[in-house]
Design a protein around this motif. Structure first.
Motif, mmCIF file in Angstrom:
data_model
loop_
_atom_site.group_PDB
_atom_site.id
_atom_site.type_symbol
_atom_site.label_atom_id
_atom_site.label_comp_id
_atom_site.label_asym_id
_atom_site.label_seq_id
_atom_site.Cartn_x
_atom_site.Cartn_y
_atom_site.Cartn_z
ATOM 1 N N HIS A 28 0.846 -1.196 0.000
ATOM 2 C CA HIS A 28 0.000 0.000 0.000
ATOM 3 C C HIS A 28 0.882 1.247 0.000
ATOM 4 O O HIS A 28 2.012 1.233 0.499
ATOM 5 N N SER A 63 -6.024 -6.828 3.148
ATOM 6 C CA SER A 63 -5.845 -5.524 3.779
ATOM 7 C C SER A 63 -6.584 -4.462 2.979
ATOM 8 O O SER A 63 -6.829 -4.613 1.782
ATOM 9 N N SER A 64 -6.943 -3.374 3.651
ATOM 10 C CA SER A 64 -7.543 -2.226 2.976
ATOM 11 C C SER A 64 -6.804 -0.978 3.391
ATOM 12 O O SER A 64 -6.171 -0.930 4.454
ATOM 13 N N SER A 65 -6.898 0.068 2.556
ATOM 14 C CA SER A 65 -6.025 1.220 2.759
ATOM 15 C C SER A 65 -6.680 2.538 2.367
ATOM 16 O O SER A 65 -7.655 2.574 1.604
ATOM 17 N N THR A 76 -7.408 1.027 -2.140
ATOM 18 C CA THR A 76 -7.257 -0.334 -2.650
ATOM 19 C C THR A 76 -7.482 -1.381 -1.571
ATOM 20 O O THR A 76 -7.408 -1.110 -0.373
ATOM 21 N N ILE A 77 -7.742 -2.596 -2.051
ATOM 22 C CA ILE A 77 -7.743 -3.812 -1.232
ATOM 23 C C ILE A 77 -6.655 -4.725 -1.787
ATOM 24 O O ILE A 77 -6.542 -4.889 -3.007
ATOM 25 N N SER A 91 -3.908 -6.894 -6.054
ATOM 26 C CA SER A 91 -4.376 -5.636 -5.497
ATOM 27 C C SER A 91 -5.376 -5.012 -6.448
ATOM 28 O O SER A 91 -5.174 -5.049 -7.677
ATOM 29 N N ALA A 143 -10.644 -0.472 -5.013
ATOM 30 C CA ALA A 143 -11.922 -0.967 -4.501
ATOM 31 C C ALA A 143 -12.992 0.106 -4.398
ATOM 32 O O ALA A 143 -14.189 -0.173 -4.547
ATOM 33 N N VAL A 149 -10.611 3.058 1.908
ATOM 34 C CA VAL A 149 -11.299 1.811 2.247
ATOM 35 C C VAL A 149 -11.095 1.582 3.739
ATOM 36 O O VAL A 149 -10.034 1.130 4.175
ATOM 37 N N ILE A 195 -13.076 -3.918 6.172
ATOM 38 C CA ILE A 195 -13.326 -5.081 5.329
ATOM 39 C C ILE A 195 -13.836 -6.226 6.180
ATOM 40 O O ILE A 195 -13.637 -6.258 7.397
ATOM 41 N N SER A 234 -16.514 -4.629 1.770
ATOM 42 C CA SER A 234 -15.654 -3.495 2.112
ATOM 43 C C SER A 234 -16.491 -2.231 2.239
ATOM 44 O O SER A 234 -17.490 -2.063 1.536
ATOM 45 N N SER A 252 -16.358 2.174 2.666
ATOM 46 C CA SER A 252 -15.511 3.298 2.288
ATOM 47 C C SER A 252 -15.839 4.570 3.058
ATOM 48 O O SER A 252 -16.902 4.701 3.675
#
Length: 479
Positions: free
Chosen positions: A277, A296-298, A302-303, A317, A320, A325, A328, A340, A342
């Motif tokens: 990430h 993971s989410s960021s 992205t996921i 990756s 998302a 994000v 999850i 997920s 947001s």
């Protein structure tokens, strides 16, 4: 993602749920005919002069509220030995949480037990009832030991808590599934710590007396492990459901560290992080079926899916969402399904089997008006998930549902009254819970079908919606 809950005030609520928009009390006292109740839509409806929000008690099998003093950003339900599937009231539950106090020295971890949680089963097709039929609490459960529910109903749940000092605010807390007395905390000091709370849980299990939060001593306890390898604070942390003691933790500097148990009380933490990430890691989830795989989410929108056997870079990756994000959830009953949420208020469901063919989105919802703060699949119904948002709503969704006009007409006829419900709501929306301010995290109880617990700026709610029914037989139980 807005996270802070630091607030020295201990506010109490009198209206929980807020499912209906009803008449003002002054109108009824003057004999003016009642305004028909209708469903309240936050962000859409506005209160007119003399109107107030009222909770519809028939919407819940059970509803209780409590707080431990300071607001809590995160909590976890502790697996207990009272039965694998429990369907009969009263219920008992154990949880761990951490505070968001206005000074570092005022923070603590709370290990608490709520017993005598009352409620009752209701028919899926409601009949007209008065408020006298409800057995739900109208105030926080820890305010008076002998407090009784509305209209001389059952006594309020028994609230017991033990506190352990924690330096700084607790950003997130998680209990290990296989050894539930072992908990991990992410602190705003930048440290991840692992604790053994077996003595506190044992003491709570043996006690039947209310313990006042104000009179409880905050004990000093040394954590089993204190990891200082992260370069910033974080929020992402998750225990493996398949490998006891395996843990991942992610920070706001985009680094993810893998923890492997060396014994019952020691861990080896890989100092070389997983990096993929470009911004803060917001959430982590282990696969429910593959020991080496986690997601993971960021904030980078992205996921990522990681396999610990393939090195320190993501296996795949995807972009998302159009914003951070935040959260999850990996479906443990249907492992290809992945949800997920947001910062823009949207949440999506993906079928991971379709990733090679594209984005794999099978459902996308824009109902919520503000950031999604928590999302979790039901542990008992594979198509059901719960969502909380900064718009002060907790919603429950069933992705298997589609609109059926004939069924709606039949339901309306059985209730023998006009239903003032919005017609533009998604058919998958099962339930809306309101009344909590700044909802931050929710969890389904894995051992009590239909029960959810949520935390917010003004405390916790325990709720069991009357239309969330488990397909499990009522007499199913296991130690």
């Amino acid at each position: 993602m807005p996270r802070s809950l630091k607030n020295p005030k201990k506010a109490k609520r009198k209206n929980k749920g807020g499912a209906k928009k009803g008449e003002a009390s002054s109108s009824s006292s003057n004999g003016i005919p009642s305004i028909p109740a209708k469903v309240w839509q936050p962000g859409v409806d506005a209160l007119e002069e003399g109107e107030e929000l009222q909770c519809d008690p028939s919407a819940y099998n059970s509803l209780h509220a409590f707080h431990i003093g300071w607001p809590c950003l995160s909590f976890d339900i502790v697996r207990d030995s009272l039965g694998f599937v429990r369907t009969e009231f009263p219920h008992t539950t154990y949880c761990v949480t951490g505070t968001q106090a206005n000074s570092a020295a005022a923070n603590s971890i709370g290990i608490f037990k709520i017993s005598n949680i009352s409620g009752k089963r209701r028919e899926l097709v409601p009949t007209k009832t008065s408020n006298a039929d409800t057995d739900m609490d109208s105030e926080s459960s820890d305010s008076d030991d002998d407090e009784e529910a509305v209209n001389d109903g059952p006594k309020a749940p028994v609230f017991q808590v033990r506190k352990v000092f924690h330096q700084g605010c607790v950003n997130r807390i998680r209990a290990m599934t296989q050894r539930p007395h072992i908990c991990a905390t992410w602190g705003d000091t930048g440290h991840v710590q692992i604790w053994d709370f077996s003595s506190h849980l044992n003491a709570l299990a043996e006690s039947e007396t209310n313990i006042s939060k104000d009179a409880t001593t905050v004990s000093n306890q040394t954590p089993l492990v204190k990891f200082t390898g992260h370069k910033d604070e974080g929020y992402a942390i998750d225990w493996s459901p398949l490998v006891p003691g395996r843990l991942v933790s992610g920070d706001c500097m985009n680094a993810i560290h893998l923890w492997e148990p060396a014994s019952d009380s020691t861990w080896n933490v890989d100092n070389k992080p997983f990096v993929g990430h470009t911004k803060s890691v917001e959430d982590l989830q282990w696969s429910p079926t593959e020991q080496s795989v986690f997601a993971s989410s960021s904030v980078d929108k992205t996921i990522a899916i990681w396999d610990t056997r393939l090195g320190k870079s993501p296996a795949t990756s995807i972009k998302a969402h159009d914003a951070d994000v935040n959260v999850i959830s990996w479906n443990r009953l249907a492992s290809p399904m992945f949800a997920s949420g947001s910062d823009d208020g949207t949440f999506s469901v993906r079928d991971l089997r379709m990733l090679k063919e594209g984005d794999a989105v099978v459902a996308h919802f824009t109902y919520h008006k503000r950031a999604i703060t928590s999302i979790e699949w039901s542990p008992h119904e594979a198509s059901t998930l719960a969502v909380s948002s900064d718009d002060h709503q907790l919603t429950i969704w069933d992705l298997s549902l589609e609109r059926d006009e004939e069924e709606e007409a039949e339901f309306k006829a059985k209730t023998q009254e006009e239903v003032h419900a919005p017609t533009d709501l998604p058919p998958q929306l099962l339930f809306v819970h309101q009344g909590q301010k700044d909802l931050k995290e929710l969890h389904w109880h894995t051992q009590i079908p239909g029960m959810l617990i949520s935390t917010a700026a003004d405390g916790f709610n325990i709720l069991m919606p009357s239309n969330i029914e488990s397909n499990l037989p009522a007499n199913t139980a296991a130690a």
